[in-house]
Enzyme design. Structure first.
Site, PDB file in Angstrom:
ATOM      1  CG  PHE A  50      -1.968   1.025   1.210  1.00  0.00           C
ATOM      2  CD1 PHE A  50      -3.054   0.899   0.376  1.00  0.00           C
ATOM      3  CD2 PHE A  50      -1.883   2.138   2.023  1.00  0.00           C
ATOM      4  CE1 PHE A  50      -4.055   1.867   0.346  1.00  0.00           C
ATOM      5  CE2 PHE A  50      -2.879   3.114   2.002  1.00  0.00           C
ATOM      6  CZ  PHE A  50      -3.960   2.969   1.157  1.00  0.00           C
ATOM      7  CG  ASP A 121       0.257  -3.015   6.928  1.00  0.00           C
ATOM      8  OD1 ASP A 121      -0.851  -3.400   7.380  1.00  0.00           O
ATOM      9  OD2 ASP A 121       0.476  -1.845   6.577  1.00  0.00           O
ATOM     10  CE1 TYR A 146      -8.940   1.753   7.325  1.00  0.00           C
ATOM     11  CE2 TYR A 146      -8.011   2.648   9.340  1.00  0.00           C
ATOM     12  CZ  TYR A 146      -7.913   2.390   7.989  1.00  0.00           C
ATOM     13  OH  TYR A 146      -6.790   2.757   7.299  1.00  0.00           O
ATOM     14  CE  LYS A 147      -7.708  -0.881   4.975  1.00  0.00           C
ATOM     15  NZ  LYS A 147      -6.252  -0.746   4.866  1.00  0.00           N
ATOM     16  NE  ARG A 293     -10.278  -3.227  -1.818  1.00  0.00           N
ATOM     17  CZ  ARG A 293      -9.550  -2.438  -1.025  1.00  0.00           C
ATOM     18  NH1 ARG A 293      -8.249  -2.681  -0.878  1.00  0.00           N
ATOM     19  NH2 ARG A 293     -10.091  -1.411  -0.406  1.00  0.00           N
TER      20      ARG A 293
HETATM   21  C1  LIG Z   1      -5.629   0.720   4.716  1.00  0.00           C
HETATM   22  C2  LIG Z   1      -4.150   0.668   4.754  1.00  0.00           C
HETATM   23  C3  LIG Z   1      -3.395   1.739   5.293  1.00  0.00           C
HETATM   24  C4  LIG Z   1      -4.060   3.010   5.742  1.00  0.00           C
HETATM   25  O1  LIG Z   1      -3.350   3.671   6.725  1.00  0.00           O
HETATM   26  P1  LIG Z   1      -4.059   4.762   7.677  1.00  0.00           P
HETATM   27  O2  LIG Z   1      -2.933   5.473   8.307  1.00  0.00           O
HETATM   28  O3  LIG Z   1      -4.909   3.993   8.644  1.00  0.00           O
HETATM   29  O4  LIG Z   1      -4.908   5.625   6.797  1.00  0.00           O
HETATM   30  C5  LIG Z   1      -2.025   1.590   5.380  1.00  0.00           C
HETATM   31  N1  LIG Z   1      -1.397   0.470   4.956  1.00  0.00           N
HETATM   32  C6  LIG Z   1      -2.092  -0.557   4.410  1.00  0.00           C
HETATM   33  C7  LIG Z   1      -1.361  -1.787   3.944  1.00  0.00           C
HETATM   34  C8  LIG Z   1      -3.475  -0.484   4.276  1.00  0.00           C
HETATM   35  O5  LIG Z   1      -4.154  -1.474   3.702  1.00  0.00           O
END
Ligand SMILES: *Cc1c(COP(=O)(O)O)cnc(C)c1O
Length: 334
Positions: A50, A121, A146-147, A293
């Site tokens: 990400f 992660d 939050y996922k 997705r």
């Molecule tokens: C959703 C996601 C994020 C988002 O980070 P926030 O700081 O919570 O906005 C970061 N890394 C990955 C791999 C994600 O899937």
């Protein structure tokens, strides 16, 4: 709250704390890992990670005076790229676009053989399927709630540090709530014992309350059953789309071992197709450049939902319902 998350990711009590956002937790884990491997200069990640994780790494490299280098390779090439120059691997277990899943235990073993540390992660893993950080011997892990954990947008992130590393970890974000005695108000920083030192400042109490309620359901869920249900629904969706529809290419691996809890298809008009789906109440995401997705969440999605989603998508494709100007106007959030 950290201990409740720990149970879901195969971590022992006292190894997880909550707070901040995932991007911040990535930075924290990375800064600590680099300090623990002072002779090495490479952060290894992959092109499926990400972007925020990569951006945080870039920013940290700059802060550290350009002495470190972020190297990204294709997801399939991570294993062979772990060599003696790598300080730490920074990998998201499940690719946010394709849903391809790394073999955490295998890559961690390889990293340790080469003298590197690992940061995993778990953004698309926690609450999606059983995770075993202890069994995999992961060094650091981070994730959001939050996922698949349903805390709601802006819910707090978490960070895991393996028990063996906790007393060696020096927090780069050394806030008062990570101090050994926050209410002594000392002028100098002394890290709290163990994982507590990874706290930074005041926690988001209202959002922790929402998370607390969201986690109650997990007391009743067997993660093995959840995984079985997720794979069953994924297979049902893939089969329906592949037999009923043309033009969509499966981006998610067919092997169950290499999947998270999402199914992704590619299509050059993916953005417009997803907008047409959302207009009919089937809500997924578009991820540039061409990924549709679908999150498969058996806690609140069943066979009927999958059948309906497949039916709606099939009709959108058959009659090119997506081919309208209102579905092509790009919104900021996709
Ligand atoms: C959703 C996601 C994020 C988002 O980070 P926030 O700081 O919570 O906005 C970061 N890394 C990955 C791999 C994600 O899937």
């Amino acid at each position: 709250m950290g201990d409740r998350i720990a149970r879901l990711i195969g971590a022992a009590p006292g190894t997880v704390v909550m707070g901040d956002t995932l991007s911040i937790k990535v930075y924290q884990a990375l800064a600590s890992a680099l300090e623990m491997t002072p002779d090495r200069r490479v952060i290894l990640s992959d092109t499926g990670n990400f972007p925020s994780d990569l951006y945080m790494a870039e920013g940290l490299c700059r802060t550290l005076g350009g002495r470190y280098r972020l190297k990204t390779v294709a997801p399939e090439e991570v294993m062979s790229a772990i060599d003696d120059t790598v300080a730490v691997t920074l990998l998201t277990e499940v690719d946010y676009r394709t849903g391809r899943r790394h073999d955490m235990a295998d890559l961690t073993r390889r990293a340790h053989e080469r003298g590197a540390l690992t940061i995993w992660d778990l953004a698309h893993s926690a609450g999606a399927f059983p995770v075993d950080l202890t069994g995999a011997k992961a060094d650091f892990a981070v994730g959001c709630t939050y996922k698949y954990l349903n805390s709601g947008p802006g819910g707090p992130a978490f960070i895991y540090v393996a028990p063996a590393h906790q007393e060696k970890t020096r927090p780069a974000l050394s806030g008062w709530l990570g101090h050994e005695a926050p209410f002594a108000f000392d002028l100098g920083y002394r890290p709290a014992r163990g994982i507590e030192r990874m706290r930074v400042g005041t926690p988001p109490v209202l959002q922790l309350a929402a998370l607390e309620a969201a986690l109650d359901v997990w007391d009743l869920v067997d993660p093995v059953d959840l995984r079985a249900a997720s794979l069953r629904l994924q297979d049902q969706f893939i089969k329906r789309i592949e037999t009923q529809t043309t033009g969509l290419t499966l981006a998610t691996p067919r092997s169950h071992l290499m999947r998270g809890s999402q199914v992704s298809f590619r299509h050059p008009e993916g953005y417009a197709i997803m907008q047409a789906l959302i207009a009919e109440g089937v809500i997924g995401d578009f991820r540039a450049p061409d990924i549709l997705r679908f999150g498969i969440t058996p806690l609140y999605i069943d066979e009927d939902d999958i059948a309906r989603a497949a039916h709606v998508l099939t009709r959108i494709m058959e009659y090119s319902h997506w081919d309208r100007p209102e579905f092509k106007a790009r919104a900021k959030v996709t």
